[in-house]
Design a protein around this motif. Structure first.
Motif, PDB file in Angstrom:
ATOM      1  N   UNK A  73       0.847  -1.197   0.000  1.00 34.68           N
ATOM      2  CA  UNK A  73       0.000   0.000   0.000  1.00 34.68           C
ATOM      3  C   UNK A  73       0.878   1.241   0.000  1.00 34.68           C
ATOM      4  N   UNK A  74       0.537   2.215  -0.860  1.00 37.62           N
ATOM      5  CA  UNK A  74       1.247   3.490  -0.884  1.00 37.62           C
ATOM      6  C   UNK A  74       0.313   4.547  -0.303  1.00 37.62           C
ATOM      7  N   UNK A  75       0.511   4.893   0.956  1.00 40.76           N
ATOM      8  CA  UNK A  75      -0.348   5.885   1.601  1.00 40.76           C
ATOM      9  C   UNK A  75      -0.198   7.245   0.947  1.00 40.76           C
ATOM     10  N   UNK A  76      -1.185   8.105   1.171  1.00 41.91           N
ATOM     11  CA  UNK A  76      -1.162   9.428   0.539  1.00 41.91           C
ATOM     12  C   UNK A  76       0.051  10.238   0.993  1.00 41.91           C
ATOM     13  N   UNK A  77       0.518  10.026   2.209  1.00 41.16           N
ATOM     14  CA  UNK A  77       1.715  10.733   2.675  1.00 41.16           C
ATOM     15  C   UNK A  77       2.961  10.287   1.902  1.00 41.16           C
ATOM     16  N   UNK A  78       3.047   9.002   1.589  1.00 41.21           N
ATOM     17  CA  UNK A  78       4.164   8.515   0.782  1.00 41.21           C
ATOM     18  C   UNK A  78       4.095   9.098  -0.630  1.00 41.21           C
ATOM     19  N   UNK A  79       2.899   9.196  -1.166  1.00 41.32           N
ATOM     20  CA  UNK A  79       2.752   9.769  -2.504  1.00 41.32           C
ATOM     21  C   UNK A  79       3.247  11.221  -2.525  1.00 41.32           C
ATOM     22  N   UNK A  80       2.885  11.989  -1.498  1.00 43.03           N
ATOM     23  CA  UNK A  80       3.339  13.378  -1.429  1.00 43.03           C
ATOM     24  C   UNK A  80       4.862  13.448  -1.301  1.00 43.03           C
ATOM     25  N   UNK A  81       5.453  12.518  -0.562  1.00 45.67           N
ATOM     26  CA  UNK A  81       6.918  12.510  -0.427  1.00 45.67           C
ATOM     27  C   UNK A  81       7.576  12.243  -1.775  1.00 45.67           C
ATOM     28  N   UNK A  82       6.968  11.386  -2.579  1.00 42.73           N
ATOM     29  CA  UNK A  82       7.496  11.088  -3.911  1.00 42.73           C
ATOM     30  C   UNK A  82       7.387  12.311  -4.811  1.00 42.73           C
ATOM     31  N   UNK A  83       6.254  13.017  -4.736  1.00 46.64           N
ATOM     32  CA  UNK A  83       6.092  14.249  -5.510  1.00 46.64           C
ATOM     33  C   UNK A  83       7.111  15.293  -5.060  1.00 46.64           C
ATOM     34  N   UNK A  84       7.252  15.443  -3.755  1.00 43.51           N
ATOM     35  CA  UNK A  84       8.145  16.471  -3.206  1.00 43.51           C
ATOM     36  C   UNK A  84       9.590  16.250  -3.633  1.00 43.51           C
ATOM     37  N   UNK A  85       9.996  14.993  -3.734  1.00 46.92           N
ATOM     38  CA  UNK A  85      11.383  14.686  -4.089  1.00 46.92           C
ATOM     39  C   UNK A  85      11.569  14.479  -5.602  1.00 46.92           C
ATOM     40  N   UNK A  86      10.451  14.575  -6.358  1.00 45.83           N
ATOM     41  CA  UNK A  86      10.501  14.385  -7.824  1.00 45.83           C
ATOM     42  C   UNK A  86      11.222  13.085  -8.171  1.00 45.83           C
TER      43      UNK A  86
END
Length: 243
Positions: A151-164
């Protein structure tokens, strides 16, 4: 008062609206269930009890709207502990008092943007700096966690976006294909292409619809096979450097 105030404001706004009938219809049970699925975060295991105990001791700074550990306590955390802290706690207050209508048939849509991560809080500058400065470790911890929980929680998704984190694209596609339930993984792929200024995506009809002048926070594509396959193909080409 800490986080009680935002909740009271939202409840008050809803009670005012409730004096008349709400100007929208209730979403289906399937749509509501998917919404709850979308906003679920993932909690890292690293020193979780320690981090949660520290968070309980935080004194909310009403003047600066900051809910943060003091510098000494924050600097004393290990890298893994700072990761856990960021994934479970947003330091900056970003209230939105507007009552939002329920999204209809949410499970059938691929949205332009991810849902809110911490309701009315978000990461502070020092938290986003930590994620960017420790990108390789952050991505490794996320992959380790997802391999365990699927599972990829929404917080992990934001971390991926933030780090590009373009390099995680194959892993995201593999995770999506396992169940094809989490349409926000497709949203995440599109946000990576947008932030990476990937030409073929920026020139596409999908980009214009999702991020153009007439788009908004709830703009979406239909979650059909054609759109899903096109997003995955473009993301794969982006990862491989194909223009």
């Amino acid at each position: 008062m800490k986080r009680i105030l935002p909740l009271l404001l939202v409840l008050f706004s809803l009670s005012v609206v409730a004096q008349d009938e709400l100007p929208w219809k209730e979403a289906s049970k399937e749509s509501q269930a998917y919404h709850e699925y979308r906003i679920k975060t993932t909690t890292p295991p690293y020193s979780l009890a320690k981090v949660q105990a520290l968070i309980k001791k935080i004194k909310y700074d009403e003047e600066n709207e900051i809910d943060a550990l003091n510098k000494k306590s924050y600097d004393a955390l290990s890298l893994r502990e700072k990761f856990t802290y960021s994934m479970v706690h947003g330091e900056s207050f970003s209230q939105n008092c507007d009552a939002m209508p329920p999204i209809q048939e949410e499970q059938k849509k691929i949205f332009a943007y991810l849902p809110d991560m911490f309701n009315e809080y978000t990461w502070s500058e020092r938290q986003t700096k930590f994620l960017k400065d420790n990108k390789d470790s952050v991505i490794a911890w996320i992959k380790e966690s997802v391999a365990r929980t699927k599972r990829i929680g929404v917080n992990y998704k934001y971390a991926i976006v933030e780090t590009k984190a373009k390099e995680i694209i194959p892993f995201l596609i593999e995770t999506y294909n396992a169940t094809k339930k989490d349409k926000d993984i497709l949203t995440l792929l599109m946000q990576l292409m947008r932030d990476g200024e990937y030409g073929p995506f920026l020139k596409s009809a999908s980009y214009k619809k999702l991020y153009g002048e007439d788009a908004d926070y709830l703009t979406y594509l239909d979650a059909n096979t054609a759109n899903e396959e096109l997003i995955i193909k473009r993301a794969t080409d982006f990862y491989n450097g194909v223009n």
